[in-house]
Write a protein that holds these residues in place. Structure first.
Motif, PDB file in Angstrom:
ATOM      1  N   ASN A 176      48.938  57.535  73.100  1.00  9.14           N
ATOM      2  CA  ASN A 176      49.988  57.527  74.125  1.00  9.14           C
ATOM      3  C   ASN A 176      50.495  58.908  74.531  1.00  9.14           C
ATOM      4  O   ASN A 176      51.192  59.024  75.533  1.00  9.14           O
TER       5      ASN A 176
ATOM      6  N   THR B  96      39.323  45.223  68.544  1.00 13.49           N
ATOM      7  CA  THR B  96      40.388  46.053  69.135  1.00 13.49           C
ATOM      8  C   THR B  96      40.021  47.525  68.936  1.00 13.49           C
ATOM      9  O   THR B  96      38.942  47.838  68.433  1.00 13.49           O
TER      10      THR B  96
ATOM     11  N   ARG C 222      44.308  59.770  79.170  1.00 17.98           N
ATOM     12  CA  ARG C 222      45.242  58.651  79.216  1.00 17.98           C
ATOM     13  C   ARG C 222      44.547  57.296  79.335  1.00 17.98           C
ATOM     14  O   ARG C 222      45.183  56.264  79.110  1.00 17.98           O
TER      15      ARG C 222
ATOM     16  N   PRO D  30      43.333  54.339  75.603  1.00 15.62           N
ATOM     17  CA  PRO D  30      43.697  53.033  75.038  1.00 15.62           C
ATOM     18  C   PRO D  30      42.805  51.908  75.572  1.00 15.62           C
ATOM     19  O   PRO D  30      42.335  51.065  74.815  1.00 15.62           O
ATOM     20  N   GLU D  31      42.557  51.925  76.880  1.00 19.76           N
ATOM     21  CA  GLU D  31      41.741  50.858  77.479  1.00 19.76           C
ATOM     22  C   GLU D  31      40.265  51.042  77.106  1.00 19.76           C
ATOM     23  O   GLU D  31      39.559  50.065  76.838  1.00 19.76           O
TER      24      GLU D  31
ATOM     25  N   ASP E  60      39.765  50.031  73.446  1.00 20.18           N
ATOM     26  CA  ASP E  60      39.899  48.583  73.297  1.00 20.18           C
ATOM     27  C   ASP E  60      38.627  47.884  73.780  1.00 20.18           C
ATOM     28  O   ASP E  60      38.107  46.984  73.116  1.00 20.18           O
TER      29      ASP E  60
ATOM     30  N   GLN F 128      35.747  45.633  71.734  1.00 14.39           N
ATOM     31  CA  GLN F 128      35.214  44.335  72.142  1.00 14.39           C
ATOM     32  C   GLN F 128      33.684  44.374  72.230  1.00 14.39           C
ATOM     33  O   GLN F 128      32.998  43.409  71.871  1.00 14.39           O
TER      34      GLN F 128
ATOM     35  N   LYS G 204      32.402  50.536  82.713  1.00 12.92           N
ATOM     36  CA  LYS G 204      33.846  50.351  82.903  1.00 12.92           C
ATOM     37  C   LYS G 204      34.592  51.667  82.653  1.00 12.92           C
ATOM     38  O   LYS G 204      35.522  52.020  83.384  1.00 12.92           O
TER      39      LYS G 204
END
Lengths: 308, 490
Positions: B163, B265, B448, B451-452, B455, B459, B481
């Motif tokens: 973050n 995760t 930034r 996090p995505e 994650d 997956q 992605k």
């Protein structure tokens, strides 16, 4: 038109205005003010603001909220994860609603009888619904644990093949559904019990005179007269099911391999893990639209024959 | 009381005066709020020398002997428990002191060293009053985001590598680069992995206080029973991992050789990333414009995990989170697992003895570094007070106590070499496995979108472990992605 008529009309209007803005109205508004302020602050404003946010790409931190028009809604159409979440939510909803309605009705029928200790059993079945969903979910994670869990141990005792439950992509969603049906059936059972109490005994007596057995009485008296309750229970269960979040967050985190990724969890991820508040708001409005449409459909189809 | 009676009791004048009073009170509150927000900060930022002086006066001349000298934890817990995270900071407890509000997510026992040190800080100097506030970890991100957006954040809080870039991009954190140049915040001997995390777009944006590398925790009894020696011959290579895990794996006894993290995760991608790094792979390219984790090194690293689960069957094909692993390990039915050092405190409570080892090597040593990094929030009331607290805490004589108590690792060589910390390493040699990797440990890229990305990577790893797609397909999908996310963020 006579001048007198106009004066009379004006006078009546003036009285009406005074009545409308009389002391009674002012007192009414004053008494409603706390609730109105609460609703405006915590319901109306967030709802309106999130609609605005759904047309922006706000990241939750920046002062700027760049306007992107319908881009968020357009992206949802191409978002494979969102579509999967939508499909999983429908799967959960159908499984949950059917089972919870059937089980709560069955429990209510069983506990409507005048048997000893009925109060105890009603309380027993109702208890899970008052327990926090997080606490219940944590307990069920252990019940479902593949190697050391209670459920597989019980299955082994009766000679059945153990399942991997939440670790198996094909069993994870049924596992969550079973847990939530167990948790909420008691709540809907109480509503059904109230509905059963409202059916006049004279109708059962008349049916008995006509030679109806238990099944015929249930089929032709109980079930039709419970339709308003069934309608209410179905709509409420459906709305709750589309908002399911707690058990997914605690038990599966949307997995394994996205088998339990539901809309509310996906929305949470977008908003609070990836800081995409605009996109999350668009998801919220799509969820709202889906629930609205389904409720209207239910009202139109099921709502027709609910009253006698 | 009927309506007509009510009318008699409450006259029109009475009604109007009530409304007037309510309106006046409301207006007063609004005005007070406005004045509070509009008031400029009257205190000029202290000159760098002031903080240096403070440091000089508070630094003990000798190494602190024992944490017992610190005030009782219960005393400092009081303000933490009483303070509400979302309310404005309380006025200073004693006149003239500036408040430094510090939010944290550590539970009572884990927070003890922070509480003790904060009490000590408050008693040893007269400029800053540090106030701790506990915020549940799952609410921290939402609360801090809301506080930054509302312009009322605390002075500091522990941020994760994930973050910090988001805070910085939003202009939420203070640029500390100048303080590193003056020496007030000396980061010269901070480990490279930590430097990468606190440096964002060329600026230093946080103070690294407490970190963790990954290592293996091994059940000594199971290892000896399998004819293995976790002390003299811990796993050094990927082949060792397979060989040892097979020796420890006993399906009939419900005993797993190795339990891999697999909850889909970013926790999963954190553990896997170490194997990507060992194989010479990188997460992103140097410009941070393209994913590179789907290169041959990444595909081979993921295939290694897939084989452990599906070919050698030494780890369960199951949704396994970090807490599941530690709980299963506690039952004595897991040969070994990989985790950060915070678990060291818990293994002492187990019925069997455990050993630790650094991660394996393939093309080179590789280990992902985690930890907590404290930014100073630019919009806080007293950012300088926050920085004063952090620079004090960053000193070896204080930082080593924080990390010993928390079970984490220091962030710079001067703290690791601090005599009291060296004594601690002799007393608790199991920490060495983690400390020895500080110099080689690498951080996630400071971006930034991480996090995505992480994650999604988690997956993808799970999809491969469940054999829903090949390692190559799974990583390529996430790479696609990731590239889109990176492009959008430019």
């Amino acid at each position: 038109v006579h001048a007198g008529d106009i004066a009379s009309l004006e006078s009546r209007r003036s009285i009406a205005r005074q009545r409308w803005w009389g002391e009674q109205t002012r007192w009414g508004i004053l008494c409603l003010l706390p609730t109105l302020l609460y609703l405006l602050t915590f319901v109306v404003f967030p709802v309106a603001f999130s609609l605005y946010l759904s047309f922006t790409s706000w990241d939750m931190v920046s002062a700027d909220k760049p306007w992107v028009g319908l881009e968020n809604y357009g992206s949802l159409l191409q978002d494979a994860d969102f579509q999967r979440a939508l499909g999983n939510t429908v799967y959960y909803s159908v499984g949950y609603v059917v089972l919870v309605v059937a089980l709560s009705l069955a429990l209510a029928l069983l506990l409507d009888a005048k048997i000893k200790g009925v109060g105890f059993f009603r309380a027993l079945y109702y208890t899970p619904s008052v327990v926090s969903v997080v606490a219940v979910s944590v307990v069920w994670v252990w019940i479902y644990e593949p190697t050391y869990g209670l459920l597989n141990a019980a299955l082994a005792v009766v000679g059945l093949t153990p399942s991997r439950w939440l670790s198996d992509p094909s069993m994870a969603m049924p596992g969550v559904i079973i847990m939530m049906v167990w948790k909420n059936a008691g709540y809907f059972m109480v509503i059904y019990l109230a509905g059963l109490k409202g059916i006049p005994t004279s109708l059962y007596e008349a049916a008995a005179i006509d030679g109806a057995n238990w099944w015929s009485s249930f089929r032709h008296v109980t079930l039709p007269l419970l339709m308003p309750v069934t309608f209410f229970v179905t709509v409420m269960a459906m709305i709750n099911s589309f908002q399911v979040f707690g058990p997914i967050y605690v038990m599966t985190a949307g997995g394994p391999v996205k088998a339990t990724l539901v809309i509310a969890y996906y929305l949470y991820q977008q908003a609070f893990q990836f800081f995409r508040m605009g996109y999350a708001s668009a998801i919220a409005y799509v969820l709202f639209a889906v629930i609205l449409v389904l409720t209207l459909v239910q009202t139109k189809w099921l709502g027709r024959g609910v009253s006698y | 009381v009927s309506w007509s009676e009510t009318r008699r009791i409450v006259s029109r004048r009475g009604f109007l005066s009530t409304i007037g009073t309510v309106a006046a009170l409301g207006a007063g509150v609004v005005l007070l709020q406005a004045c509070q927000q509009a008031a400029p900060s009257p205190t000029p930022a202290p000159k760098p020398t002031e903080a240096t002086k403070l440091a000089a006066t508070t630094a003990p001349t000798t190494a602190p002997t024992a944490p017992t000298a610190a005030p009782k934890p219960t005393e400092a817990l009081k303000p933490a428990a009483a303070a509400t995270p979302t309310v404005a900071p309380k006025p200073a407890a004693s006149g003239g002191k500036k408040d430094a509000n510090i939010w944290h997510t550590w539970q009572v026992k884990q927070a003890e060293p922070l509480v003790n040190l904060t009490n000590e800080f408050n008693t040893k100097q007269s400029d800053v009053n540090a106030i701790l506030t506990f915020v549940p970890s799952d609410q921290m991100t939402q609360k801090i985001m809301a506080a930054i957006a509302a312009g009322n954040p605390p002075e500091t809080m522990p941020g994760s590598p994930f973050n910090l870039p988001a805070f910085a991009d939003a202009g939420g954190v203070k640029d500390l680069t100048e303080y590193t140049k003056t020496g007030e915040l000396d980061i010269k001997d901070v480990y490279p992995g930590c430097v990468n995390i606190i440096t964002y777009k060329g600026k230093v944006i946080a103070v690294p206080l407490t970190v963790g590398t990954q290592g293996y925790y091994m059940n000594e009894e199971l290892w000896k029973a399998a004819g293995l020696d976790p002390v003299e011959k811990p796993p050094k290579t990927w082949d060792d991992l397979i060989k040892y895990a097979q020796a420890l794996n006993k399906p009939a006894e419900k005993q797993w050789g190795w339990m891999l993290h697999n909850d889909g995760t970013n926790g999963t991608s954190q553990i896997w990333a170490s194997y990507l790094m060992q194989n010479g792979g990188e997460v992103l390219n140097a410009e941070m414009t393209k994913a590179t984790f789907n290169g041959p090194e990444g595909v081979e690293a993921l295939q290694f995990w897939v084989d452990l689960v599906n070919k050698y069957k030494v780890s369960p094909q199951a949704k396994v989170a970090g807490s599941d692993i530690t709980q299963a390990y506690g039952t004595g039915k897991v040969g070994f697992f990989q985790e950060y050092p915070f678990y060291l405190g818990q293994i002492r409570e187990l019925k069997f003895r455990s050993q630790t080892a650094p991660l394996t090597t393939k093309a080179k040593p590789g280990c992902l570094i985690g930890g907590w990094y404290f930014p100073v929030f630019a919009k806080s009331k007293q950012p300088e007070a926050g920085l004063t607290f952090l620079t004090w805490m960053f000193k070896p004589e204080n930082q080593h106590r924080l990390n010993i108590g928390m079970g984490n690792l220091p962030t710079k060589t001067s703290t690791v070499n601090f005599p009291a910390y060296q004594d601690h390493l002799k007393k608790e040699p199991q920490i060495n496995a983690f400390v020895n990797q500080l110099a080689i440990a690498k951080a996630w890229p400071a971006h930034r979108a991480m996090p995505e990305i992480t994650d999604s990577l988690g997956q993808a790893i799970q999809e491969a472990l469940y054999m829903r797609s090949t390692p190559k397909q799974a990583l390529d999908n996430v790479a696609q992605k990731t590239d889109a996310l990176l492009k959008k963020a430019q």
